[in-house]
Design an enzyme around this catalytic site. Structure first.
Site, PDB file in Angstrom:
ATOM      1  N   ASN A 100       7.497 -10.720  -2.117  1.00  0.00           N
ATOM      2  CA  ASN A 100       7.215 -10.352  -3.512  1.00  0.00           C
ATOM      3  C   ASN A 100       7.995  -9.090  -3.884  1.00  0.00           C
ATOM      4  O   ASN A 100       8.721  -9.049  -4.872  1.00  0.00           O
ATOM      5  CB  ASN A 100       5.720 -10.095  -3.723  1.00  0.00           C
ATOM      6  N   ARG A 139       8.036  -6.982 -10.966  1.00  0.00           N
ATOM      7  CA  ARG A 139       7.177  -8.124 -10.667  1.00  0.00           C
ATOM      8  C   ARG A 139       6.029  -8.284 -11.648  1.00  0.00           C
ATOM      9  O   ARG A 139       5.335  -9.293 -11.645  1.00  0.00           O
ATOM     10  CB  ARG A 139       6.668  -8.030  -9.214  1.00  0.00           C
ATOM     11  N   ARG A 145      -4.838  -6.604   3.100  1.00  0.00           N
ATOM     12  CA  ARG A 145      -4.447  -5.543   2.163  1.00  0.00           C
ATOM     13  C   ARG A 145      -5.596  -4.547   2.064  1.00  0.00           C
ATOM     14  O   ARG A 145      -6.560  -4.780   1.337  1.00  0.00           O
ATOM     15  CB  ARG A 145      -4.150  -6.129   0.785  1.00  0.00           C
ATOM     16  N   HIS A 200      -0.957  -7.569  -8.697  1.00  0.00           N
ATOM     17  CA  HIS A 200      -2.046  -7.606  -7.732  1.00  0.00           C
ATOM     18  C   HIS A 200      -3.273  -8.358  -8.218  1.00  0.00           C
ATOM     19  O   HIS A 200      -4.005  -8.930  -7.423  1.00  0.00           O
ATOM     20  CB  HIS A 200      -2.335  -6.202  -7.233  1.00  0.00           C
ATOM     21  N   GLU A 225      10.474  -5.183   2.825  1.00  0.00           N
ATOM     22  CA  GLU A 225      10.295  -5.521   1.414  1.00  0.00           C
ATOM     23  C   GLU A 225      11.150  -4.658   0.485  1.00  0.00           C
ATOM     24  O   GLU A 225      11.026  -4.723  -0.724  1.00  0.00           O
ATOM     25  CB  GLU A 225       8.812  -5.437   1.027  1.00  0.00           C
TER      26      GLU A 225
HETATM   27  C1  PEP Z   1       4.950  -8.439  -0.775  1.00  0.00           C
HETATM   28  O1  PEP Z   1       5.445  -7.488  -1.371  1.00  0.00           O
HETATM   29  O2  PEP Z   1       5.500  -9.557  -0.669  1.00  0.00           O
HETATM   30  C2  PEP Z   1       3.622  -8.315  -0.134  1.00  0.00           C
HETATM   31  C3  PEP Z   1       3.135  -9.260   0.633  1.00  0.00           C
HETATM   32  O3  PEP Z   1       2.915  -7.187  -0.395  1.00  0.00           O
HETATM   33  P1  PEP Z   1       2.158  -6.893  -1.779  1.00  0.00           P
HETATM   34  O4  PEP Z   1       2.218  -8.154  -2.596  1.00  0.00           O
HETATM   35  O5  PEP Z   1       0.760  -6.497  -1.436  1.00  0.00           O
HETATM   36  O6  PEP Z   1       2.946  -5.772  -2.379  1.00  0.00           O
HETATM   37 MG    MG Z   2       4.642  -5.499  -1.091  1.00  0.00          MG
END
Ligand code: PEP
Ligand code: MG
Length: 758
Positions: A626, A637, A469, A362, A603
């Protein structure tokens, strides 16, 4: 063996230079293995040589002069094979190379192990004896275990210790620390190290520069802590009996006690900074109470520590807000929080370098939203050692140059100029629609979470907000924002973009997004209490947020609500029930509200497989590539060690995307992508070809993607997507798409859009 290993590693990691690291290694190994010779060779990649860097046993004059070609000698053999070589008589081996200046004629047995860091052989650790005998298994395993751990320390020291490195003549071009790309762009500036707030016992001693200012800071922290105690006492008036509340008076007295005040000030005058002086006094006082016989008095030691912790918090708060940031600050930390990023005045922030995390952490997302270059996972940059030095952070390639040479600096200045030229060219696209040459309109939206982003987003020609977000405004506060406060924030975004659509995502905390006032400690946070799982377990949080969103949208009619981390249909049903409740309440209160369009983030793999059922329930899909990549590929990630495996162009991700888009369309629902893949020029081609309806990305990516869409017909994109879906690995897919971009005259997007994953 374990104790010895641990002791060596501890010493080595505490060492302050590469020389010290190497000397400690040979010293300890010689002692523990009882051998006659221990040497370390490091690889000079520019000259393609292994250089003897340090030895105990060979002649001192051999250091720096003994150099072997990459495939020369036994050292070359170890490095080439990346495995150990254990010989009873090295001199009989065909690869043995004799150096008269080393004095090794008398040594026969040879054990060489490679020093490997992140798959790269950095050098070779060699032990030798006069005795003609193989090294025993336990010696061998000891050396291998040690080498595996030492390589990291050596890489770390090489990265931060320019002088020692130049002794082996790494070229300026190569002298960078490898991380992974976090946010595109290049930052040239001065490193400012940031640390997580530490507990009292781990506060270091530090020399004080301005004694009077430090004393004033200490007095101010004491005052704030005293006010805080009095405030707590007042707040608890109704719930606690008077004798319990007296505890807060006792704390206030302790905070202001003479021994604490004068003891700390005395130590500041002696040269320690306030935090270190406070630690000394608190620990001394607490120890005295701990030694007492009386139970009651012994327990007072805890009170003293609590008081110390309170004052420390205020000192740390002041230290971070009063910090003087250089004009071009590069924030460097083992882990950088959203708050630390927000503390630097925006104009002064040139780049971010984080030891942990990857492009989908993030902090990286925040950096991208702010247009700040970021390098993530740069584990070998030691914040303390680079503090105050000049750095170049290359967010395209994920590299950090520490005290770069004039050549490197010139090269990067040129790249920056080129990039500015590209941005200038792209500006001309601002008011043109994102429409393909064969007439397909793909609305482009922005991802944001910052109010500061509104103006740049509007200026960039964004057609709405595809992902807001909401966790960012939550993260920079000290407690959950109330309905009023939230409604004010959401209202600003909704009003600024109306009548264009704004998609507000409900709170997505957990995983790597912790709120300072709502800690969630779990073994596997990404598989744990995260996103909608938390807000459904706390309906009061969900409903407050929903009421705030609905009230903010009253009269505007452009609100879309998006649910994160949905992995089960029941979560959507439950969220709908709560949304209905909020709508009902507001109607009863006479607030004119309308039902928002509702979407889910796709997701999590389970949502891919139930996409049709989800499509029947909601109005739209937004694919979070993501997290989808993270969960499909089982690649954290945020983990720099596996960052190379994190790839949204992985064939399995592409097949999942097709499935989701088709499922949405089957029920007439719009499908968008708000994960990073949508902002990647190569990804945008594929998504266009797969039939995506809209894309959402950072402001910085928007003009690039618009350029792609205005260049590629859907027909051509479909053919490329078809081809990609037949391929078996992401490297070929990326190469094919880069090639298509270059052929279409968009080659400059390949360089600036480089993700470094291949
Ligand atoms: C994602 O997971 O691709 C997304 C857009 O949400 P975040 O990156 O805030 O988890
Ligand atoms: Mg996400």
């Amino acid at each position: 063996m374990l104790t010895t290993l641990r002791r060596i590693i501890q010493d080595v990691t505490a060492a302050s230079s590469l020389d010290e690291v190497l000397n400690l290694v040979v010293h300890h190994v010689k002692k523990y293995m009882a051998v006659e010779v221990v040497s370390v060779y490091l690889t000079d990649f520019e000259r393609k040589q292994h250089v003897l860097m340090v030895t105990e046993g060979l002649k001192a004059e051999a250091v720096g002069t003994v150099r072997l070609g990459l495939d020369e000698g036994l050292v070359g053999l170890v490095a080439q094979r990346a495995e150990l070589v254990n010989l009873d008589d090295a001199q009989l081996h065909p690869r043995f190379k004799f150096f008269s200046e080393s004095g090794e004629a008398k040594y026969h047995s040879f054990l060489g192990v490679p020093l490997i860091h992140q798959r790269k052989v950095l050098g070779v650790l060699v032990v030798q004896r006069k005795l003609k005998r193989h090294f025993a298994e336990d010696r061998v395993t000891f050396l291998i275990t040690l080498a595996a751990q030492l390589a990291g320390a050596i890489a770390h020291a090489q990265a931060s210790d320019g002088d020692s490195v130049s002794r082996i003549r790494h070229s300026a071009r190569e002298r960078f620390v490898a991380g992974v790309p976090g946010a595109p762009g290049v930052g040239i500036g001065t490193a400012v190290a940031v640390y997580a707030s530490v507990g009292l016992s781990t506060v270091p001693d530090r020399e004080v520069t301005d004694v009077e200012a430090e004393i004033a800071a200490f007095r101010a922290a004491v005052k704030s802590a005293t006010d805080e105690m009095r405030g707590m006492r007042r707040r608890l008036q109704r719930v606690l009996p008077v004798e319990e509340r007296a505890l807060f008076d006792a704390y206030a007295l302790l905070i202001n006690s003479d021994s604490l005040m004068s003891g700390t000030i005395e130590r500041i005058r002696a040269g320690n900074w306030a935090q270190g002086a406070l630690r000394e006094v608190i620990q001394g006082n607490a120890r005295r109470f701990e030694d007492m016989d009386d139970d009651y008095l012994r327990e007072r030691a805890d009170d003293i520590r609590e008081v110390g912790r309170r004052i420390l918090l205020h000192l740390q708060k002041r230290a971070s807000t009063e910090r003087d940031y250089p004009r071009r600050t590069i924030l460097v930390g083992e882990e950088i929080t959203a708050t630390q990023l927000a503390e630097v005045p925006h104009k002064r922030l040139a780049a971010v370098v984080s030891g942990r995390g990857s492009s989908s952490s993030h902090v990286a997302i925040l950096a991208r939203a702010m247009g700040i270059p970021a390098v993530m996972g740069a584990v070998d940059v030691s914040p303390a050692k680079v503090d105050g030095r000049e750095l170049i952070a290359d967010g395209y390639q994920g590299r950090v140059y520490i005290q770069p040479s004039a050549v490197v600096r010139r090269e990067y200045a040129r790249l920056l100029r080129e990039e500015n030229r590209l941005s200038q060219e792209l500006k001309e696209l601002k008011d043109l629609p994102a429409v393909t040459p064969d007439g397909v309109r793909i609305p482009l939206y922005v991802n944001t979470g910052l109010l500061a982003d509104i103006t740049p987003s509007l200026k960039s020609g964004a057609e709405g907000v595809g992902l807001y977000r909401t966790e960012f405004p939550f993260a920079i506060r000290e407690s959950f924002p109330g309905e009023e406060e939230q409604s004010e924030i959401y209202g600003q975004v909704l009003r600024a973009f109306a009548p264009r659509p704004v998609i507000l995502r409900t709170l997505d905390v957990g995983g790597d997004k912790a709120l300072p006032y709502f800690p969630v400690v779990e073994d596997n946070p990404f598989l744990g209490w995260r996103g909608i799982r938390i807000t459904l377990d706390h309906p009061e949080i969900f409903i407050t947020q929903m009421r705030a969103m609905l009230r903010a949208a009253s009269g505007l009619d452009n609100l879309h609500v998006l649910l994160p981390m949905v992995s089960d249909l029941s979560e959507v049903d439950e969220a709908m029930r709560l949304i209905n409740q909020a709508l009902g309440e507001l109607n009863e209160e006479g607030v004119p509200v309308t039902r928002p369009r509702l979407g889910v983030m796709i997701e999590v793999p389970s949502a891919v497989y139930q996409a049709e059922s989800l499509a029947r329930r909601v109005d739209f899909f937004s694919i979070g590539t993501n997290d989808l990549t993270q969960y499909l590929l089982a690649v954290d990630r945020n983990n720099a060690r596996v960052a190379k495996l994190f790839n949204s162009l992985h064939p399995s991700v592409l097949h999942a995307l097709v499935q989701v888009i088709d499922a949405g369309h089957k029920y007439g629902k719009t499908v968008s992508v708000c994960g990073d893949l949508g902002g990647d020029p190569a990804g945008a081609i594929l998504l266009l070809g797969m039939g995506i309806d809209s894309l959402s990305m950072t402001v910085a990516s928007l003009p690039r993607v618009k350029w792609v869409l205005r260049t590629f017909t859907r027909r051509r994109a479909r053919a490329l997507a078809q081809k990609a879906l037949e391929m078996e690995d992401s490297v070929s897919i990326r190469a094919m798409l880069n090639n298509a971009l270059e052929q279409a005259g968009l080659g400059s997007l390949v360089w600036t859009g480089r993700r470094g994953e291949e």
